[in-house]
Design a protein around this motif. Structure first.
Motif, short mmCIF file in Angstrom:
data_model
loop_
_atom_site.label_atom_id
_atom_site.label_comp_id
_atom_site.label_asym_id
_atom_site.label_seq_id
_atom_site.Cartn_x
_atom_site.Cartn_y
_atom_site.Cartn_z
N LEU A 145 0.83 -1.21 0.00
CA LEU A 145 0.00 0.00 0.00
C LEU A 145 0.87 1.26 0.00
CD1 LEU A 145 -2.72 -1.19 2.51
CD2 LEU A 145 -3.21 -0.26 0.24
N GLU A 146 1.93 1.20 0.80
CA GLU A 146 2.85 2.35 0.89
C GLU A 146 3.42 2.67 -0.49
OE1 GLU A 146 6.36 1.55 3.18
OE2 GLU A 146 6.77 3.66 3.55
N HIS A 147 3.74 1.62 -1.26
CA HIS A 147 4.32 1.81 -2.59
C HIS A 147 3.25 1.93 -3.68
CE1 HIS A 147 7.97 -0.27 -0.64
NE2 HIS A 147 8.11 1.04 -0.58
N ASN A 148 2.00 2.09 -3.25
CA ASN A 148 0.88 2.33 -4.17
C ASN A 148 0.73 1.23 -5.23
OD1 ASN A 148 -1.36 3.77 -5.01
ND2 ASN A 148 -0.20 4.96 -6.51
N LYS A 149 1.02 -0.01 -4.84
CA LYS A 149 0.83 -1.12 -5.78
C LYS A 149 -0.62 -1.59 -5.80
CE LYS A 149 5.48 -3.02 -5.75
NZ LYS A 149 6.32 -4.18 -5.61
N VAL A 150 -1.35 -1.28 -4.74
CA VAL A 150 -2.74 -1.72 -4.61
C VAL A 150 -3.56 -0.63 -3.92
CG1 VAL A 150 -2.42 -4.24 -4.55
CG2 VAL A 150 -2.00 -2.91 -2.49
N ASN A 151 -4.90 -0.74 -4.05
CA ASN A 151 -5.79 0.24 -3.39
C ASN A 151 -6.21 -0.22 -2.00
OD1 ASN A 151 -5.64 1.69 -5.71
ND2 ASN A 151 -7.67 1.11 -6.46
N PHE A 152 -6.41 -1.52 -1.87
CA PHE A 152 -6.70 -2.06 -0.53
C PHE A 152 -6.15 -3.48 -0.45
CE2 PHE A 152 -10.44 -3.69 -2.72
CZ PHE A 152 -10.70 -4.92 -2.11
N VAL A 153 -5.99 -3.94 0.78
CA VAL A 153 -5.35 -5.23 1.01
C VAL A 153 -6.18 -6.05 2.00
CG1 VAL A 153 -3.43 -6.24 2.31
CG2 VAL A 153 -2.95 -4.62 0.48
N VAL A 154 -6.34 -7.33 1.67
CA VAL A 154 -6.87 -8.29 2.63
C VAL A 154 -5.64 -9.03 3.17
CG1 VAL A 154 -8.41 -10.27 2.99
CG2 VAL A 154 -8.94 -8.57 1.22
N ALA A 155 -5.40 -8.96 4.47
CA ALA A 155 -4.17 -9.55 5.01
C ALA A 155 -4.47 -10.35 6.27
CB ALA A 155 -3.14 -8.47 5.32
N GLY A 156 -3.59 -11.30 6.56
CA GLY A 156 -3.77 -12.05 7.80
C GLY A 156 -3.16 -13.43 7.74
N GLY A 157 -3.73 -14.34 8.51
CA GLY A 157 -3.18 -15.69 8.56
C GLY A 157 -4.21 -16.69 8.97
N MET A 158 -3.89 -17.95 8.75
CA MET A 158 -4.80 -19.04 9.09
C MET A 158 -3.98 -20.28 9.39
SD MET A 158 -3.97 -18.72 5.88
CE MET A 158 -5.03 -17.34 5.53
N GLU A 159 -4.50 -21.14 10.27
CA GLU A 159 -3.76 -22.36 10.60
C GLU A 159 -4.75 -23.39 11.11
OE1 GLU A 159 -0.58 -23.39 9.53
OE2 GLU A 159 0.29 -21.80 10.74
N ALA A 160 -4.52 -24.66 10.75
CA ALA A 160 -5.39 -25.74 11.24
C ALA A 160 -4.52 -26.93 11.66
CB ALA A 160 -6.38 -26.14 10.15
N PRO A 161 -3.81 -26.80 12.76
CA PRO A 161 -2.88 -27.85 13.15
C PRO A 161 -3.45 -28.93 14.07
CG PRO A 161 -2.53 -25.93 14.53
CD PRO A 161 -3.71 -25.63 13.65
N VAL A 162 -4.75 -28.85 14.38
CA VAL A 162 -5.31 -29.85 15.30
C VAL A 162 -5.76 -31.06 14.47
CG1 VAL A 162 -6.80 -30.25 17.28
CG2 VAL A 162 -6.07 -27.92 16.74
#
Lengths: 76, 412
Positions: free
Chosen positions: B176-193
């Motif tokens: 976003l800082e480098h203006n490559k995109v207008n908005f971002v969906v970010a995060g993480g996920m894990e299913a280790p059980v």
């Protein structure tokens, strides 16, 4: 009979409901079946009708009716 | 760095899927770590984990798609839907070629993979679902989010052990800082059980072996700490420029104002005992935010719950923050629901944003006796009322990964 059994296979393999499958249903265009789903479907048809066919059998098949026609050529 | 606004959050966690329920459980320190009952874990050395309940109740994912994806993608899709709604994004008005997806996880989708591998050895190659090819790999959630919402901009999935999702948020903020995109969906996920994932995590020697009281098993910075309890879940945020957020009158939870990462270069698993590279990451992140050490009001800790890791983290913080280290409240809220591995950082960012919103520092639970050398204010066992203007979030991974993000309160 073959049609009903094939519809059940579509549901068991891909969760596509029988009433979604119209007589002229196109596999990709109307049922949204992608290449991976087609492999899953082919394996299910192979097992369901006890056929010895390769997994790319329906690669160029366009419609549900074409599968029915193919099954008839195999004596189903 | 140019600050980036966070305007939506989506939580899928053992402490709740709804953000109000999540914050209520976190601020009250109600443990969600339970005995594993989903499969027989009796022969494992670790028997406890944080499980997500009621995922189906929040899910709009079709049963047709569920056959093709692993549960880690399912949780990511639910988290993304919650975050999109929370941010009140209207995708019909967006240029989706300039929408980015930045995700992190550590192990991929093993429930799908291990089930199909079992079938491979029992039934042969035709017993394996062709969906296995695309269900297990770490970038699968990114792909599913892209397909569902037709987001087609600059995107990445980061695999960096437990630091993955914090790095993903850092990369998303930079995009976003480098203006490559207008908005971002970010995060993480894990299913280790799952049986195989638990086995792999157990082999690392980092999981708690305590089983008598699952609620008390995960105890970062305590002298009896013997590892973390794994947890499953997802944490998703929406980021955009502050100008854009203000123009569309979005609620701004907070801002990402600084980011840095360093590598210890000491051991393939353990962190450097001296915490020097963690300290450098902290200092670089604070510098990136244009702040001073005295500006930091809260630190959301990695809190691995292993003596070497906890000591190293404490040393790194003291080295970086100097005389201020002992004055700043800090905590490891993940002690409440378990360690979500690659999704840790995203959950910690969301928890810190909620802490800013509620003017309350969430506790580290199960901390009764401080471990030797661990002498900071870890907010043991009870939330502390405090206005938080600037906070640090720390995520660390095996192999000496140190990642630090700086957040600023959205009310500022």
């Amino acid at each position: 009979m073959v049609e009903e059994k094939l519809k059940k296979i579509f549901y068991d393999a891909l969760e596509i409901e029988a009433d979604e499958i119209k007589p002229d249903a196109q596999l990709a265009a109307s049922l949204g079946i992608d290449s991976t789903e087609l492999v899953e479907l082919t394996v299910a048809i192979k097992k369901g009708f006890n056929l010895d066919i390769p997994t790319n059998t329906f690669k160029k098949t366009q419609s549900f009716n074409e599968i029915i026609a193919f099954l008839k050529t195999k004596g189903v | 760095m140019e600050k980036v606004a966070i305007t939506g959050i989506g939580i899928v966690s053992p402490s709740g899927i709804d953000k109000r329920k999540f914050w209520s459980n976190i601020s009250h320190g109600r443990s969600a770590v339970e005995k594993i009952t989903r499969f027989d874990a009796s022969k494992y050395t670790s028997h406890v984990a944080g499980h997500v309940h009621e995922l189906e109740a929040y899910s709009d994912v079709s049963s047709r798609l569920l056959k093709k994806i692993d549960v880690f993608s399912h949780m990511a899709l639910v988290g993304t839907e919650l975050a999109m709604k929370d941010a009140q994004l209207n995708l019909a008005d967006e240029d989706l070629d300039r929408a980015g997806i930045f995700m992190g996880n550590a192990i991929g989708g093993w429930l799908f993979a291990e089930t199909e591998l079992r079938d491979l050895y029992i039934e042969g190659r035709e017993g394996v679902s062709p969906f296995a090819a695309s269900a297990w790999f770490p970038a699968a959630p990114q792909g599913q989010i892209s397909i569902k919402y037709q987001l087609k901009g600059y995107s990445k999935t980061v695999v960096a052990d437990r630091a993955g999702s914090l790095m993903a948020i850092g990369y998303g903020a930079r995009a976003l800082e480098h203006n490559k995109v207008n908005f971002v969906v970010a995060g993480g996920m894990e299913a280790p059980v799952t049986p195989y994932a638990l086995l792999c995590c157990q082999t690392s020697g980092m999981l708690t072996k305590q089983e008598q009281n699952p609620n008390e098993a995960y105890k970062p910075f305590d002298k009896d700490a013997d590892g973390y309890a794994i947890a499953e879940g997802a944490g998703i945020i929406i980021m955009e420029s502050p100008e854009r957020a203000e123009k569309r009158n979005a609620h701004i939870y907070g801002y990402v104002t600084g980011y840095a990462s360093t590598t210890d270069g000491v051991d393939r698993i353990n962190p450097a005992e001296d915490g020097k590279e963690l300290a450098r990451a902290i200092s670089l992140a604070i510098e990136d935010a244009g702040l001073k050490n005295s500006d930091i009001d809260y630190v959301c800790l990695d809190g691995a719950g292993l003596p070497l890791w906890d000591l190293s983290e404490t040393r790194g913080i003291k080295l970086a923050l100097g005389e201020h280290a002992k004055k700043i409240p800090m905590s490891a809220p993940k002690s409440i629901y378990g360690n979500m591995l690659g999704a840790c950082g995203a959950l910690d960012v969301i928890t810190t944003l909620l802490a800013m919103e509620h003017n309350q520092v969430p506790p580290t639970i199960n901390l009764k006796n401080l471990a030797p050398g661990c002498d900071l204010n870890y907010c043991a066992n009870g939330a502390v009322n405090k206005e938080i203007k600037n906070a640090l979030v720390i995520s660390r991974g095996r192999g000496g990964l140190n990642t630090v993000l700086v957040l600023r309160n959205g009310k500022e």
